[in-house]
Design a protein around this motif. Structure first.
Motif, PDB file in Angstrom:
ATOM      1  N   GLU A  88      35.616 -35.385  -5.436  1.00  0.00           N
ATOM      2  CA  GLU A  88      36.947 -35.895  -5.118  1.00  0.00           C
ATOM      3  C   GLU A  88      37.898 -34.825  -4.591  1.00  0.00           C
ATOM      4  OE1 GLU A  88      38.179 -39.028  -5.278  1.00  0.00           O
ATOM      5  OE2 GLU A  88      36.228 -39.839  -5.837  1.00  0.00           O
ATOM      6  N   THR A  89      37.684 -33.583  -4.981  1.00  0.00           N
ATOM      7  CA  THR A  89      38.601 -32.516  -4.582  1.00  0.00           C
ATOM      8  C   THR A  89      38.083 -31.671  -3.429  1.00  0.00           C
ATOM      9  OG1 THR A  89      37.659 -30.989  -6.210  1.00  0.00           O
ATOM     10  CG2 THR A  89      39.538 -32.344  -6.912  1.00  0.00           C
ATOM     11  N   GLY A  90      36.754 -31.642  -3.250  1.00  0.00           N
ATOM     12  CA  GLY A  90      36.179 -30.823  -2.194  1.00  0.00           C
ATOM     13  C   GLY A  90      36.029 -29.360  -2.546  1.00  0.00           C
ATOM     14  N   VAL A  91      36.230 -28.980  -3.826  1.00  0.00           N
ATOM     15  CA  VAL A  91      36.053 -27.585  -4.207  1.00  0.00           C
ATOM     16  C   VAL A  91      34.572 -27.216  -4.131  1.00  0.00           C
ATOM     17  CG1 VAL A  91      38.059 -27.617  -5.725  1.00  0.00           C
ATOM     18  CG2 VAL A  91      35.804 -28.064  -6.679  1.00  0.00           C
ATOM     19  N   LEU A  92      34.304 -25.944  -3.960  1.00  0.00           N
ATOM     20  CA  LEU A  92      32.936 -25.460  -3.881  1.00  0.00           C
ATOM     21  C   LEU A  92      32.343 -25.374  -5.289  1.00  0.00           C
ATOM     22  CD1 LEU A  92      30.699 -24.318  -2.037  1.00  0.00           C
ATOM     23  CD2 LEU A  92      31.667 -22.038  -2.465  1.00  0.00           C
ATOM     24  N   ASP A 147      29.097 -20.193 -11.261  1.00  0.00           N
ATOM     25  CA  ASP A 147      30.017 -19.790 -12.331  1.00  0.00           C
ATOM     26  C   ASP A 147      31.185 -20.765 -12.509  1.00  0.00           C
ATOM     27  OD1 ASP A 147      31.577 -19.278 -10.118  1.00  0.00           O
ATOM     28  OD2 ASP A 147      31.767 -17.122 -10.478  1.00  0.00           O
ATOM     29  N   ARG A 148      31.222 -21.807 -11.704  1.00  0.00           N
ATOM     30  CA  ARG A 148      32.238 -22.867 -11.788  1.00  0.00           C
ATOM     31  C   ARG A 148      33.663 -22.316 -11.711  1.00  0.00           C
ATOM     32  NH1 ARG A 148      30.832 -27.084 -16.479  1.00  0.00           N
ATOM     33  NH2 ARG A 148      31.226 -25.328 -17.845  1.00  0.00           N
ATOM     34  N   ARG A 149      33.848 -21.257 -10.949  1.00  0.00           N
ATOM     35  CA  ARG A 149      35.157 -20.586 -10.920  1.00  0.00           C
ATOM     36  C   ARG A 149      36.285 -21.500 -10.442  1.00  0.00           C
ATOM     37  NH1 ARG A 149      33.874 -16.025  -6.502  1.00  0.00           N
ATOM     38  NH2 ARG A 149      31.896 -16.115  -7.632  1.00  0.00           N
ATOM     39  N   TYR A 150      35.985 -22.423  -9.525  1.00  0.00           N
ATOM     40  CA  TYR A 150      37.048 -23.282  -9.003  1.00  0.00           C
ATOM     41  C   TYR A 150      37.322 -24.489  -9.905  1.00  0.00           C
ATOM     42  CZ  TYR A 150      36.029 -20.396  -4.973  1.00  0.00           C
ATOM     43  OH  TYR A 150      35.810 -19.310  -4.154  1.00  0.00           O
ATOM     44  N   LEU A 151      36.384 -24.817 -10.764  1.00  0.00           N
ATOM     45  CA  LEU A 151      36.587 -25.890 -11.734  1.00  0.00           C
ATOM     46  C   LEU A 151      37.257 -25.399 -13.012  1.00  0.00           C
ATOM     47  CD1 LEU A 151      33.221 -27.890 -11.596  1.00  0.00           C
ATOM     48  CD2 LEU A 151      35.484 -28.802 -11.071  1.00  0.00           C
ATOM     49  N   MET A 152      37.128 -24.114 -13.277  1.00  0.00           N
ATOM     50  CA  MET A 152      37.528 -23.561 -14.564  1.00  0.00           C
ATOM     51  C   MET A 152      38.977 -23.889 -14.965  1.00  0.00           C
ATOM     52  SD  MET A 152      35.691 -21.965 -16.791  1.00  0.00           S
ATOM     53  CE  MET A 152      34.448 -21.078 -15.854  1.00  0.00           C
ATOM     54  N   GLU A 186      25.536 -22.000 -19.234  1.00  0.00           N
ATOM     55  CA  GLU A 186      26.671 -22.913 -19.130  1.00  0.00           C
ATOM     56  C   GLU A 186      27.040 -23.497 -20.493  1.00  0.00           C
ATOM     57  OE1 GLU A 186      27.191 -24.980 -15.318  1.00  0.00           O
ATOM     58  OE2 GLU A 186      27.271 -26.815 -16.502  1.00  0.00           O
ATOM     59  N   CYS A 187      26.058 -23.699 -21.386  1.00  0.00           N
ATOM     60  CA  CYS A 187      26.346 -24.175 -22.740  1.00  0.00           C
ATOM     61  C   CYS A 187      27.159 -23.139 -23.518  1.00  0.00           C
ATOM     62  CB  CYS A 187      25.051 -24.482 -23.483  1.00  0.00           C
ATOM     63  SG  CYS A 187      24.222 -25.989 -22.951  1.00  0.00           S
ATOM     64  N   VAL A 188      26.747 -21.873 -23.412  1.00  0.00           N
ATOM     65  CA  VAL A 188      27.482 -20.795 -24.088  1.00  0.00           C
ATOM     66  C   VAL A 188      28.907 -20.723 -23.545  1.00  0.00           C
ATOM     67  CG1 VAL A 188      27.618 -18.301 -24.389  1.00  0.00           C
ATOM     68  CG2 VAL A 188      25.426 -19.464 -24.648  1.00  0.00           C
ATOM     69  N   GLU A 189      29.028 -20.849 -22.233  1.00  0.00           N
ATOM     70  CA  GLU A 189      30.346 -20.821 -21.598  1.00  0.00           C
ATOM     71  C   GLU A 189      31.217 -21.973 -22.086  1.00  0.00           C
ATOM     72  OE1 GLU A 189      30.921 -20.365 -17.071  1.00  0.00           O
ATOM     73  OE2 GLU A 189      31.028 -22.526 -17.441  1.00  0.00           O
TER      74      GLU A 189
END
Length: 226
Positions: A162-166, A170-175, A209-212
């Motif tokens: 929906e947002t078009g983020v990359l 490391d999911r930096r843009y979702l964080m 990703e679970c630890v994160e």
């Protein structure tokens, strides 16, 4: 006093997948989400919903919490999905495409009007920009037991779409949005689950990703199975 139930591992299972459903009694996850929404094609939704009663009836033989993800209330299937899940006394109903508190309140009214037990709780998917913008108001419902609202589930794949983020490893843009979701959940006294990890062949990436997610404050993670 309500008994604490951990929600560390919460597995999506398509309601149309009989082979997967047959394994429910052996699963070690804390909860399963029987999916009537994205996992079921429109032409099959009514027929699959009719199977729900049988799936939920066998709950005493299963160790895990039983949640049903329903189609959005505004669709032609949503209201009947909620009523079917309530009739089967699911432990929870996961509302999809939630945008404002109104959807949660309407679902709660529907349950109350049809005399659903208080044990049937409401969960909400957070999968759109509008939902994130309204996250504080949604979380506030968790402070009112009458709302039945107990849990947020991050729809990370839909947020990316929906947002078009990359979608980086490391999911930096979702964080920032994920942390906002955790913050809102804590303010409202709600549980909050991280989104799925898509590459089920990458065990190391999944573990990372679970630890994160735990470090970020999530109560658990939603899962998919190959």
């Amino acid at each position: 006093m309500q008994t604490y139930r951990p929600r560390r591992s919460v597995l999506y299972i398509p309601a149309s997948n009989d082979r997967a459903l047959a394994k429910l009694a052996t699963l070690a996850c804390d909860a399963v989400i029987i999916d009537l929404e994205d996992a079921v094609p429109p032409a099959d939704k009514v027929a699959v919903r009719e199977k729900l009663a049988g799936i939920l009836t066998e709950r005493p033989n299963r160790r895990c919490e039983m949640i049903v993800r329903v189609n959005a209330l505004g669709t032609e299937w949503g209201i009947d999905d909620v009523l079917a899940a309530a009739k089967g006394e699911a432990d929870g109903i996961l509302l999809s495409k939630v945008v404002t508190p109104r959807e949660v309140l309407e679902a709660g009214d529907l349950l109350d009007d049809n005399f659903a037990p208080d044990t049937v709780k409401l969960w909400a998917m957070v999968e759109t920009p509008k939902a994130l913008l309204n996250i504080g108001a949604l979380a506030e419902l968790g402070r009112d037991p009458a709302s039945r609202f107990t849990c947020f589930v991050a729809g990370t794949n839909d947020l990316v779409k929906e947002t078009g983020v990359l979608a980086t490893p490391d999911r930096r843009y979702l964080m920032p949005w994920l942390m906002q979701l955790v913050l809102a959940a804590r303010a409202g006294g709600l549980d909050v689950l991280d989104g799925v990890f898509n590459d089920f062949r990458d065990a190391d990436g999944f573990a990372r990703e679970c630890v994160e997610a735990a470090a970020m404050g999530f109560d658990g993670k939603s899962l998919i199975h190959p």
